[in-house]
Design an enzyme around this catalytic site. Structure first.
Site, mmCIF file in Angstrom:
data_model
loop_
_atom_site.group_PDB
_atom_site.id
_atom_site.type_symbol
_atom_site.label_atom_id
_atom_site.label_comp_id
_atom_site.label_asym_id
_atom_site.label_seq_id
_atom_site.Cartn_x
_atom_site.Cartn_y
_atom_site.Cartn_z
ATOM 1 N N ASN A 7 12.488 -9.412 -8.976
ATOM 2 C CA ASN A 7 11.754 -9.667 -7.782
ATOM 3 C C ASN A 7 10.676 -10.601 -8.122
ATOM 4 O O ASN A 7 9.740 -10.247 -8.901
ATOM 5 C CB ASN A 7 10.972 -8.251 -7.537
ATOM 6 C CG ASN A 7 10.447 -8.523 -6.159
ATOM 7 O OD1 ASN A 7 10.176 -9.369 -5.439
ATOM 8 N ND2 ASN A 7 9.544 -7.390 -5.666
ATOM 9 N N ARG A 90 15.470 -9.650 -5.197
ATOM 10 C CA ARG A 90 15.172 -9.158 -3.844
ATOM 11 C C ARG A 90 14.865 -10.577 -3.137
ATOM 12 O O ARG A 90 14.143 -11.328 -3.888
ATOM 13 C CB ARG A 90 13.944 -8.434 -4.134
ATOM 14 C CG ARG A 90 13.349 -8.105 -2.847
ATOM 15 C CD ARG A 90 12.161 -7.048 -3.248
ATOM 16 N NE ARG A 90 11.640 -6.733 -2.002
ATOM 17 C CZ ARG A 90 10.553 -6.029 -1.585
ATOM 18 N NH1 ARG A 90 10.047 -5.216 -2.865
ATOM 19 N NH2 ARG A 90 10.014 -5.358 -0.741
ATOM 20 N N HIS A 179 10.614 -4.656 4.608
ATOM 21 C CA HIS A 179 10.797 -3.705 3.992
ATOM 22 C C HIS A 179 12.088 -2.765 4.267
ATOM 23 O O HIS A 179 12.351 -1.407 4.122
ATOM 24 C CB HIS A 179 9.776 -2.403 4.435
ATOM 25 C CG HIS A 179 8.214 -2.931 4.104
ATOM 26 N ND1 HIS A 179 7.109 -2.588 5.014
ATOM 27 C CD2 HIS A 179 7.687 -3.306 2.873
ATOM 28 C CE1 HIS A 179 6.121 -3.138 4.424
ATOM 29 N NE2 HIS A 179 6.355 -3.593 3.160
ATOM 30 N N ARG A 240 -3.927 -7.059 6.248
ATOM 31 C CA ARG A 240 -3.476 -7.899 7.493
ATOM 32 C C ARG A 240 -3.926 -6.842 8.585
ATOM 33 O O ARG A 240 -4.026 -5.834 8.567
ATOM 34 C CB ARG A 240 -1.798 -7.630 7.138
ATOM 35 C CG ARG A 240 -1.360 -8.774 6.450
ATOM 36 C CD ARG A 240 0.142 -8.529 6.257
ATOM 37 N NE ARG A 240 0.693 -8.757 4.802
ATOM 38 C CZ ARG A 240 1.635 -7.968 4.392
ATOM 39 N NH1 ARG A 240 2.312 -7.154 5.141
ATOM 40 N NH2 ARG A 240 1.787 -8.162 3.000
ATOM 41 N N GLU A 383 13.445 0.943 -3.824
ATOM 42 C CA GLU A 383 14.039 -0.135 -3.765
ATOM 43 C C GLU A 383 15.266 -0.597 -4.514
ATOM 44 O O GLU A 383 16.168 -1.319 -4.358
ATOM 45 C CB GLU A 383 13.397 -1.369 -3.059
ATOM 46 C CG GLU A 383 12.485 -0.793 -1.992
ATOM 47 C CD GLU A 383 11.221 -1.570 -1.660
ATOM 48 O OE1 GLU A 383 11.112 -2.555 -0.593
ATOM 49 O OE2 GLU A 383 10.078 -1.221 -2.303
#
Ligand code: AMP
Length: 398
Positions: A7, A90, A179, A240, A383
């Protein structure tokens, strides 16, 4: 087969080596500050740390050090890199091209490049990771697993925005969702935990971490998700803003004489929990501040709580009901307080938790009350295992 999961970020690279015979993680590593002073590799094997501090000017050099660490005589877990059967990468944005994971080939690299405008921060970094690994492991098959692909089953009514359709047709402006690998894992695992088939269930997966998103999974397929064209939409998150009236931007920009880049920087980096509480983007700090009576920290918690409730209600309505509500990621797995406040007053939906069972942190658990019609579960996300399984399947069937 041993599979390496990569990743890559713009100045970091996370990796994990998994033995697929028993799905055991052999080593986990993080390389930080690639291309800047103070590059550092930290590898963990059975809880033991191995640290390498040496300049790493780019991702190729970082990948070389990753391989060196994995094959290190004393701290490594394999003898040589030929033991690594495949690499799973990823990748943030697969746009509309990728509805599933794929073996990486030149056209796939081109397609990831084409999606750079949709994922300007992540896709170039993901590409650097892929190209660096290809350079240091030229004969090892590689697979790309996209954060967006699980959401590609959404119908147009869920993914279109109410702007002229021309923008979708010409620029592919639409909801993509993120996600996806986590929502896919958690929805499948939630069904498994109850001994049921995901194809028979309506599941709402709540991925609540530094970035948060909620997904409606109807009979195994994503039908709506809270993030949008970018990961800015939806719930308030660590930094955010989540949903706002777009006109807020014009109002602030005109008043404060700032440009759109500065505005987006504020919405992405200075809003959400940190922007409201003024304390921190970390949920634990915000909860501590609220407990000490900080009203603004309490606003942040209440906003997150209400946002999650609204999505659960909306998605239950969209699916004509809900069978499972699953909580995952840093806050979802470890935050009993938030789970408790979100699930309070959800009895109208047939969902009720057992406060004693809800005390669980970071472990799979059914936290529903015995008389709850809806199962409420805590499902730690994984994941990496999804990326590893997809990679194994694609390279063995290639
Ligand atoms: P993630 O992005 O999935 O790593 O999640 C990070 C978020 O999880 C941060 O806001 C952390 O504060 C939060 N988190 C981690 N542990 C806990 C905990 N014990 N209680 C509440 N929040 C937690």
């Amino acid at each position: 087969m041993k599979i390496l999961i990569v990743n890559a970020g713009s100045s970091s690279l996370k990796y994990q080596l998994i033995d697929m015979d028993d799905e055991k993680t052999l080593a986990k590593g993080l390389i930080e500050r690639i291309g800047i002073e103070g590059s550092k590799l930290t590898q963990r094997v059975d809880g033991e740390k191995f640290i390498v501090e040496t300049p790493m000017k780019n991702h190729v050099v970082a990948s070389e050090h990753m391989l060196k660490a994995l094959t290190d005589e004393k701290h490594g877990v394999v003898k040589n890199m030929d033991e690594i059967g495949a690499v799973g990468h990823r990748v943030l944005h697969g746009g509309e091209k990728f509805t599933a994971s794929v073996i990486i080939s030149e056209p796939v690299i081109e397609a990831i490049k084409e999606n750079i405008p949709l994922g300007p921060l992540h896709n170039p970094a993901n590409l650097m990771g892929i190209q660096a690994c290809q350079e240091v492991m030229p004969n090892t098959p590689m697979v790309a697993v996209f954060d967006t692909s699980f959401h590609q089953t959404m119908p147009p009514k869920a993914y279109l925005y109410g702007v002229p359709l021309e923008y979708y047709k010409r620029l592919r402006v639409r909801r993509y969702g993120f996600h996806g690998t986590s929502h896919r894992y958690v929805s499948a695992r939630a069904a498994e935990m109850l001994g049921k088939k995901k194809e028979d269930l309506r599941i709402i997966t709540c991925h609540l971490g530094n970035g948060s998103s909620i997904t409606a999974v109807d009979h195994g397929k994503c039908v709506d998700t809270s993030m949008g064209l970018t990961p800015l939409e939806g719930l308030i998150m660590g930094t955010r803003s989540g949903n706002i009236d777009p006109a807020v931007m014009q109002f602030i920009m005109n008043n404060d004489k700032i440009d759109i880049n500065e505005m987006l920087e504020i919405l992405n980096k200075k809003s959400g929990l940190v922007g409201i509480s003024g304390v921190s983007s970390d949920m634990r700090d915000v909860e501590d501040a609220a407990a000490e009576g900080n009203q603004e920290a309490q606003y942040a918690l209440d906003m997150l709580d209400m946002g999650i409730k609204k999505y659960i209600g909306a998605y239950a309505a969209v699916m004509g009901g809900v069978d499972i509500i699953a909580f995952t990621a840093g806050i979802g797995e470890n935050g009993p307080e938030l789970r408790s406040s979100v699930m309070k007053d959800m009895e109208f939906l047939g969902a009720k938790i057992d406060e004693e069972k809800n005390k669980v942190r970071g472990k799979e658990a059914d936290i529903s009350a015995p008389d709850s019609k809806v199962k409420v579960l805590v499902v730690p996300t994984n994941e990496e295992i999804v990326i590893a399984r997809d990679t194994l399947e694609l390279v063995t069937n290639a």
